[in-house]
Design a protein around this motif. Structure first.
Motif, mmCIF file in Angstrom:
data_model
loop_
_atom_site.group_PDB
_atom_site.id
_atom_site.type_symbol
_atom_site.label_atom_id
_atom_site.label_comp_id
_atom_site.label_asym_id
_atom_site.label_seq_id
_atom_site.Cartn_x
_atom_site.Cartn_y
_atom_site.Cartn_z
ATOM 1 N N GLY A 1 0.290 14.471 -6.604
ATOM 2 C CA GLY A 1 0.931 13.437 -7.416
ATOM 3 C C GLY A 1 1.996 14.016 -8.329
ATOM 4 O O GLY A 1 2.224 13.519 -9.432
ATOM 5 N N HIS B 1 0.907 13.852 6.897
ATOM 6 C CA HIS B 1 2.272 13.372 7.115
ATOM 7 C C HIS B 1 3.280 13.664 6.010
ATOM 8 O O HIS B 1 4.479 13.694 6.294
ATOM 9 N N ALA B 2 2.841 13.803 4.776
ATOM 10 C CA ALA B 2 3.820 13.887 3.683
ATOM 11 C C ALA B 2 4.798 15.038 3.925
ATOM 12 O O ALA B 2 4.392 16.157 4.240
ATOM 13 N N GLY B 3 6.059 14.737 3.823
ATOM 14 C CA GLY B 3 7.093 15.763 3.920
ATOM 15 C C GLY B 3 7.514 16.125 5.327
ATOM 16 O O GLY B 3 8.414 16.953 5.508
ATOM 17 N N GLN B 4 6.896 15.522 6.343
ATOM 18 C CA GLN B 4 7.279 15.896 7.708
ATOM 19 C C GLN B 4 7.279 14.698 8.632
ATOM 20 O O GLN B 4 6.433 13.806 8.522
ATOM 21 N N ARG B 5 8.257 14.664 9.498
ATOM 22 C CA ARG B 5 8.323 13.640 10.554
ATOM 23 C C ARG B 5 8.703 14.391 11.829
ATOM 24 O O ARG B 5 9.163 15.541 11.762
ATOM 25 N N ALA C 1 2.990 18.609 -3.264
ATOM 26 C CA ALA C 1 3.423 17.760 -4.382
ATOM 27 C C ALA C 1 2.881 16.344 -4.192
ATOM 28 O O ALA C 1 2.417 15.706 -5.142
ATOM 29 N N ALA C 2 2.922 15.843 -2.961
ATOM 30 C CA ALA C 2 2.420 14.494 -2.692
ATOM 31 C C ALA C 2 0.919 14.419 -2.954
ATOM 32 O O ALA C 2 0.423 13.467 -3.558
ATOM 33 N N LEU D 1 -1.586 11.402 3.708
ATOM 34 C CA LEU D 1 -0.582 12.320 3.144
ATOM 35 C C LEU D 1 -0.846 13.759 3.593
ATOM 36 O O LEU D 1 0.080 14.530 3.822
ATOM 37 N N GLU E 1 5.838 22.336 0.553
ATOM 38 C CA GLU E 1 6.064 22.030 -0.870
ATOM 39 C C GLU E 1 5.941 20.526 -1.127
ATOM 40 O O GLU E 1 5.277 20.087 -2.075
ATOM 41 N N GLU E 2 6.590 19.745 -0.276
ATOM 42 C CA GLU E 2 6.568 18.299 -0.488
ATOM 43 C C GLU E 2 5.159 17.749 -0.240
ATOM 44 O O GLU E 2 4.710 16.815 -0.910
ATOM 45 N N ARG F 1 0.841 -1.195 0.000
ATOM 46 C CA ARG F 1 0.000 0.000 0.000
ATOM 47 C C ARG F 1 0.874 1.242 0.000
ATOM 48 O O ARG F 1 1.869 1.304 0.701
ATOM 49 N N SER F 2 0.463 2.229 -0.776
ATOM 50 C CA SER F 2 1.091 3.528 -0.559
ATOM 51 C C SER F 2 0.103 4.364 0.237
ATOM 52 O O SER F 2 -1.090 4.067 0.263
#
Ligand SMILES: Cc1ncc(COP(=O)(O)O)c(C=O)c1O
Lengths: 430, 265
Positions: free
Chosen positions: A78, A15-19, A74-75, A12, A70-71, A5-6
């Protein structure tokens, strides 16, 4: 073998781009309020300047808070990456300035946000960039307007003011046949409702001021590169496929097969024009994006309820919303926008400009102002505000009537909104 | 730079510098369904730090012409032809995934041309499950999705690649999608069909670096360590939270490991 799975859209968005910050453990995205970043040593500095390493140097070019935004966008779209800009207008300008120059030509939908229309129609010609405007529904017009010096086709996912639905795959096919990219303003739809890259667009931008931020607190823009367009095969973009003296003789297409556009945009346009986003703004827009799926769902749900109410009112002459069978793009919208056609739409009130004014002034929950995409419901009467200098004939030309009202439906209880509108409709009768 | 190998155009990125064949040479070999740009940062850095760099596009990939080669052995032969065409006597070979097998094969068979090898995201055997192999043939876009999901261990990368603001996972997917139809299956079939990894490993005389991702779901680090044990002069470096796309997820750590390995000659 189970297919892996993605992460899905809602995940996203958060969470996308950050931890969690590896140094402090901070769970939220820290606001990196710093102009500049120390180099580890002289070699590290030189490597960063020469793009031998990734990393931050100076917050006009990149910043860790902005990078998360930005990330993340973008996520969600797509794409392969993005650039956060000072405003939606700055994102449009950056997109154009990266691949067009004096002598270039653009083909654009005529159903554009007024600010975009101003830029293309009055300002860019001063810099030698001409635009031909076409009816976005007329595919032959898109094709016919392309010239040898055309660099870009450009439209909005949902046009202004009639919510013309851009037939992205057809316009993209026309662009690609001419070896040109398609740029799309996706402000009104956000990736929750529509992902233009899935339909063939090559570049997407947002006024993040609107639904991405979602709370009416910060001006910003985001320009996203889909990574789909083959600049080299096109042969029309030496900016991306030949050495650039302004950055170590870099040939961006050689450096990155999929993100040449974005590299040049950051290394030239963001560096030189300088329309960067503040990290405080990036934080606020990120806060908005965390709840984008929830908000867009409710924006659309409320919009449908309000439209169902207005549709039954005798004082309402017509409503322009693509989910309605009366809208010229109804069939296209069903295919392209199954989750809804956004939360901004216009309707025509029976009567003259004065009726429109009475309507606006009787509203108590809707705020009368020039913006859209806030959590709070908004209203504007173009004939007495943004377009008040125009004659009725000129208004009609722009698709606006004396009684046209534009609403941006927020997240309030829909029954409260309906009651507010009912009161205003009574007042409009005079 | 553009070379010609066996009548086809062959492209190699030289790191933003003109190739100087008198410098110690490094050849970067990408993995399946990819091209030279996966090495953008590392190749550019080395080119500006005293190395002659050739980051190739294998036949049929990226800007190189021709059809994809059917076997790891053929690709290793092509790398020797590339050294000849570029007038490079000997080079260090740095390979990722499929490219790591190419580097291994090439080093075992051409000890006089290969000074050292660095194998990233590697494993032997590099078996491809029958389902995935079938998907690479008949459902490329599904296969891209699976490979991409398996190739990444996280959803946030610092400093990202090639820099801040780039979405590594999206870039990797798009790079696969930008390769020509048929390349994916040819590459994965070549990996699956390579049988002599352990024999070749035992024949490698030069120093070998194994750079592995602890969270690699495509070529598990365990299988990489098995292969490393078969190479007489090998070192293993495992990067903690890295998946198969090591260069995308950990560009700085990959660079530093490579610099140290290349310096230690
Ligand atoms: C569709 C659309 N695009 C672009 C913009 C410009 O964005 P900004 O105001 O963030 O510069 C707006 C602003 O109203 C808009 O509505």
């Amino acid at each position: 073998m189970a297919a892996p799975r993605s992460l899905q859209f809602d995940t996203l968005s958060l969470h996308a781009g950050q931890r969690p910050d590896p140094v402090t453990g901070a769970r939220a995205t820290p606001i990196y309020f710093t102009t500049s970043f120390v180099f580890r040593d002289a070699d590290h500095a030189a490597a960063l300047f020469n793009m031998e390493r990734g990393g931050h140097v100076y917050s006009r070019i990149s910043n860790p808070t902005n990078a998360v935004l930005e990330e993340r966008v973008a996520a969600l779209e797509g794409g392969v990456g993005a650039i956060a800009t000072a405003s939606g207008q700055a994102a449009l300008h950056l997109a154009i300035a990266t691949i067009a120059a004096a002598g270039s030509h653009i083909v654009a939908s005529r159903a554009l946000y007024g600010g975009s229309h101003n830029l293309l129609s009055y300002t860019l010609p001063r810099f030698g960039i001409e635009t031909t405007f076409v009816n976005p529904r007329d595919l032959a017009a898109w094709k016919g307007a392309i010239r040898p010096n055309t660099k870009l086709l450009f439209g909005e996912t949902l046009g202004n003011p009639g919510l013309d639905v851009l037939d992205i795959s057809s316009v993209a096919a026309i662009a690609h046949a001419a070896k040109l990219p398609l740029l799309v303003d996706a402000t009104f739809t956000t990736p929750y409702l529509l992902k233009p890259f899935d339909h063939g667009a090559d570049l997407v931008y947002h006024s993040a001021t609107k639904f991405l931020g979602g709370h009416g607190v910060a001006i910003g823009g985001v320009l996203v590169d889909g990574g789909t367009f083959d600049w080299e095969a096109s042969g029309k973009f030496p900016e991306l496929t030949e050495p650039y003296a302004g950055f170590h003789g870099m040939d961006f297409q050689e450096e990155s097969t999929v993100a040449a556009f974005l590299l040049r945009a950051r290394r030239e346009g963001l560096r030189d024009f300088g329309a960067c986003m503040s990290p405080a703004t990036a934080f606020q827009i990120l806060q908005g994006i965390e709840t984008l799926p929830l908000r867009m769902h409710k924006h659309v749900e409320n919009t449908r309820k309000v439209i169902a109410f207005l549709g039954k009112e005798a004082a309402v002459e017509s409503i322009a919303y693509p989910e309605l069978p009366s809208h010229p793009d109804h069939a296209l919208a069903k295919r392209l926008l199954p989750r809804g056609c956004g939360a901004v739409f216009g309707f025509n009130l029976k009567g003259d400009r004065a009726a429109g004014r009475r309507f606006i002034e009787a509203l108590r929950i809707f705020s009368h102002l020039a913006n859209v995409g806030d959590a709070k419901s908004l209203v504007i009467h173009p004939a007495s505000t943004t377009h008040f200098r125009m004659s009725d004939a000129a208004l009609a030309e722009a698709g606006i009537g004396p009684g046209t009202i534009r609403l941006s439906i927020g997240l309030e209880d829909p029954e409260d909104l309906i009651e507010d509108l009912a009161r205003a409709l009574r007042a409009a009768k005079g | 730079m553009e070379l010609r190998i066996a009548n086809d155009a062959a492209y190699a990125y030289t790191g933003g510098k003109t190739l100087d064949a008198n410098l110690p040479a490094v050849v970067f070999i990408h993995g399946g369904e990819q091209d030279h740009s996966v090495w953008a940062l590392q190749s550019r850095y080395l080119a500006h730090h005293g190395y002659a760099v050739l980051a190739v596009d294998l036949p049929g990939h990226g800007k190189s012409g021709g059809a994809p080669l059917a076997s790891i052995e053929d690709m290793a032969g092509w790398i020797v032809a590339l050294l000849d065409a570029a007038k490079v006597n000997a080079a260090a070979l740095i390979g990722h995934s499929m490219g790591s097998l190419v580097a291994l094969e090439c080093a075992a068979r051409n000890p006089q041309r290969v000074s050292r090898i660095a194998l990233l995201g590697t494993a032997f055997p590099m078996r491809v499950s029958p389902d995935l192999l079938q998907a690479t043939k008949t459902r490329e876009s599904d296969a891209h999705g699976m490979i991409n999901a398996w190739s990444h261990s996280g959803y946030a990368h610092y400093p990202s690649n090639p820099g801040p603001g780039f979405w590594v996972i999206g870039g990797n997917l798009r790079l696969m999608q930008r390769q020509k139809p048929g390349v994916l299956h040819a590459d994965f079939a070549a990996c699956d069909g390579y049988k002599t990894g352990f024999e070749r490993a035992a024949q490698v005389k030069c120093p070998a670096l194994f750079l592995l991702g602890a969270r690699d779901a495509m070529t598990p680090a365990r299988a990489g360590r098995d292969l490393a044990r078969a190479v007489p002069n090998s070192t293993v470096v495992t990067l903690g939270s890295a998946g198969h796309n090591l260069m995308g997820e950990k560009p700085d750590e990959v660079l530093e490991a490579l610099v140290e390995f290349l310096r230690a000659s």
